[in-house]
Design an enzyme around this catalytic site. Structure first.
Site, PDB file in Angstrom:
ATOM      1  N   HIS A  80       0.813  -1.216   0.000  1.00  0.00           N
ATOM      2  CA  HIS A  80       0.000   0.000   0.000  1.00  0.00           C
ATOM      3  C   HIS A  80       0.843   1.260   0.000  1.00  0.00           C
ATOM      4  O   HIS A  80       0.344   2.347  -0.301  1.00  0.00           O
ATOM      5  CB  HIS A  80      -0.981  -0.003   1.177  1.00  0.00           C
ATOM      6  CG  HIS A  80      -0.362   0.220   2.523  1.00  0.00           C
ATOM      7  ND1 HIS A  80      -0.081  -0.811   3.390  1.00  0.00           N
ATOM      8  CD2 HIS A  80       0.017   1.347   3.159  1.00  0.00           C
ATOM      9  CE1 HIS A  80       0.432  -0.319   4.504  1.00  0.00           C
ATOM     10  NE2 HIS A  80       0.513   0.988   4.391  1.00  0.00           N
ATOM     11  N   ASP A 111       0.468  -7.586   1.323  1.00  0.00           N
ATOM     12  CA  ASP A 111       0.842  -6.182   1.570  1.00  0.00           C
ATOM     13  C   ASP A 111       2.360  -5.999   1.598  1.00  0.00           C
ATOM     14  O   ASP A 111       2.901  -5.367   2.502  1.00  0.00           O
ATOM     15  CB  ASP A 111       0.221  -5.687   2.871  1.00  0.00           C
ATOM     16  CG  ASP A 111       0.106  -4.160   2.905  1.00  0.00           C
ATOM     17  OD1 ASP A 111       0.527  -3.520   1.926  1.00  0.00           O
ATOM     18  OD2 ASP A 111      -0.365  -3.627   3.924  1.00  0.00           O
ATOM     19  N   SER A 189       4.625   2.248   8.103  1.00  0.00           N
ATOM     20  CA  SER A 189       4.357   1.137   7.200  1.00  0.00           C
ATOM     21  C   SER A 189       5.594   0.767   6.402  1.00  0.00           C
ATOM     22  O   SER A 189       6.238   1.625   5.795  1.00  0.00           O
ATOM     23  CB  SER A 189       3.227   1.504   6.232  1.00  0.00           C
ATOM     24  OG  SER A 189       2.021   1.688   6.920  1.00  0.00           O
TER      25      SER A 189
END
Length: 563
Positions: A80, A111, A189
């Protein structure tokens, strides 16, 4: 290759032996310059397709995230973090220079993404970080990244509090995940989570935001990371995590087990439904004689020799159990797994056999070798094709009718983040329970109707599934395109959900299509993927009169595709 990060196992152990607190020793370890230098900041420019107006793109935006260097001069981060990327840049710790990065692979399900930087200057003296084993409960971990709240690197610490099959929000998948109590905020992230010895425990990717929960973060464990990397190295791309292609039910009820003919010592789960295009259906149908497990009476007892409990779990580690889907996800696409099934006649068949004098049909165990493959959804939660900015969602315009394919990104675009509450029940039912009958099956929807004379009276129809064209069942958008382009009938008839019908004059529809394209500044009556097929399809010639969807703008999408 890149220089390796020197571990500090001996230093940590020595500190503990001298009475130094473990967390203090870990904090000292995270301050090691070589370890910190392996963590980079990622700058990404995103251009997301407009799924509601599929011929357009939304305004570009920028984001920052974290990544870290692994072996073979590659950078690991979250999918993402580089979704719908048009440009990706990375910056080393303590540097003022940004370097352009190329995206090698994107694994939306897990992911994860792999990047590379071609500039040799970037790699000078840059260490790589080693992937460690799967953590255990109460292991101390340290998360390093570039979260919001500042520009410099950030360090937070915590412990492993849970290890189980977890919902991956971005990938709409269920894979092994690790819950920690270290803060994971926006920008973290893709950052690494470290053990005390300097090896990587996992990759930060999501957190739980709730009034009833605090400091709950999740990391992608190294077995999932290794699966992703090995998949890319073996195939040159990410092929995905396989599934069995079945829906199952717990068998904790004694009455249910007895009705299914299970012995007292037998345990397993009931196979409720089977996907026609899934791994199990394809493999079982090729056996001699074929194994029919679609009747709702088959019981799955074992996977690769490991017994499955009545609640669908299998032994994991000492004192732990985990959902048996974990065993499936460990496999690679194309590998074979052995399923032990309990098959045979049900109670009705037994009664029928007695009436006919033939006796009852006994339940028997049978082993099936299943070649594993990825799931095929009627309404896909994501599509790797949409990760390329050179192409957008599939669409077809006939007069003012705008047809597209139902996907989760489309539902989000139409109904927002609460799409699973706001979208029509019929579409949600297809999303949650729909199974594809063919590899190329899609759920075609009439997104909306652009006003034009040919579509007068239909303007209020929106987001409705299309089931047929000219009385023939509709399998996908390409079939609809072929039907419209090859039709010689006076009327074009579209069968919709809830028995709705749209009828257009073929002649008026073709002439109005060009007017609608001009009025709304739409470059083409169909998406690039449909155009590619149409340009190579000689059967489309009968309607090539300058006003059909394949003419006039046929070459424009090709000029727009740059790599």
């Amino acid at each position: 290759g890149s220089p390796q990060v020197p571990t500090q196992v001996e230093a940590i152990r020595a500190g503990v032996d001298q009475g130094v607190d473990v967390e203090d020793a870990m904090l000292a370890m995270t301050q090691h310059e070589a370890l910190m230098d392996g963590v980079v900041k990622i700058f990404c420019t995103h251009t997301e397709p407009n799924f509601s107006l599929p011929w357009q793109r939304k305004r570009q935006y920028q984001s920052t995230s974290t990544g870290f260097v692994i072996e073979k001069k590659r950078i690991l981060t979250n999918a993402h973090a580089v979704e719908f990327h048009t440009q990706v840049k990375v910056k080393r710790r303590g540097s003022d220079t940004k370097y352009v990065a190329n995206v090698l692979a994107i694994g939306t399900e897990c992911d994860l993404a792999l990047l590379e930087v071609e500039d040799a200057e970037f790699w000078k003296g840059l260490p790589s970080i080693q992937l460690g084993p799967l953590p255990r409960l109460q292991d101390n971990v340290v998360v390093i990244g570039y979260p919001i709240g500042g520009d410099t690197i950030s360090v937070t610490s915590g412990v492993v509090s849970r290890i189980e099959v977890t919902s991956y929000v971005h990938g709409s998948s269920e894979l092994l995940g690790v819950q920690i109590d270290a803060a994971i905020n926006s920008g973290n992230s893709g950052g690494p989570s470290f053990y005390g010895d300097g090896t990587c425990a996992g990759v930060a990717f999501q957190s739980l935001k709730s009034d009833d929960a605090e400091n709950i973060g999740y990391i992608i464990p190294t077995p999932i990371v290794n699966h992703f990397i090995q998949d890319y190295e073996a195939n040159g791309r990410f092929t995905g995590f396989p599934t069995l292609g079945i829906e199952w039910q717990k068998m904790e009820s004694p009455a249910l087990r007895e009705a299914m003919g299970m012995k007292h010592a037998q345990k397993g789960v009931l196979v409720r439904r089977i996907e026609p295009t899934g791994s199990t259906a394809r493999s079982a149908g090729k056996l001699t004689p074929p194994v029919d497990i679609s009747s709702g009476t088959a019981v799955l007892l074992e996977f690769d020799g490991i017994k499955i409990a009545n609640d669908g779990t299998v032994p994991f580690r000492s004192g732990e159990r985990i959902a048996f889907s974990y065993l499936v996800s460990k496999k690679m696409v194309g590998e074979t797994a052995k399923l032990k099934l309990l098959l045979g006649g049900d109670e009705q068949e037994a009664s029928a056999g007695k009436k006919g004098g033939g006796g009852s049909k006994k339940r028997a165990e049978r082993t099936v070798d299943v070649t594993l493959r990825c799931a095929r959804r009627v309404v896909p939660p994501h599509s790797s094709r949409y990760m390329s900015v050179s192409r957008g969602p599939s669409y077809l315009i006939v007069a003012g009718l705008v047809f597209t394919v139902a996907t989760v990104p489309y539902l989000k675009s139409e109904y927002g983040k609460e799409y699973d509450y706001e979208a029509p029940v019929k579409l949600l039912d297809r999303l949650l329970h729909g199974m594809a009958d063919a590899e190329d099956q899609q759920l075609v929807v009439l997104a909306h109707v652009l006003a034009c004379p040919a579509c007068f009276g239909y303007e209020e129809i929106v987001n409705t599934a299309v089931h047929s064209f000219d009385g023939k069942p509709l399998r996908n958008l390409k079939q609809l395109r072929d039907g419209v382009m090859q039709s010689k009938q006076k009327w074009l008839t579209f069968g919709l959900e809830y028995q709705q019908t749209i009828v257009l004059s073929r002649e008026a529809a073709m002439s109005n299509t060009e007017e609608v394209l001009t009025m709304h500044a739409i470059p083409s009556a169909m998406s690039a993927d449909l155009m590619d097929d149409a340009n190579g399809d000689a059967a489309a010639a009968p309607l090539d009169n300058g006003t059909n969807p394949a003419s006039g703008s046929g070459k424009q999408p090709k000029r727009a595709r740059k790599k």
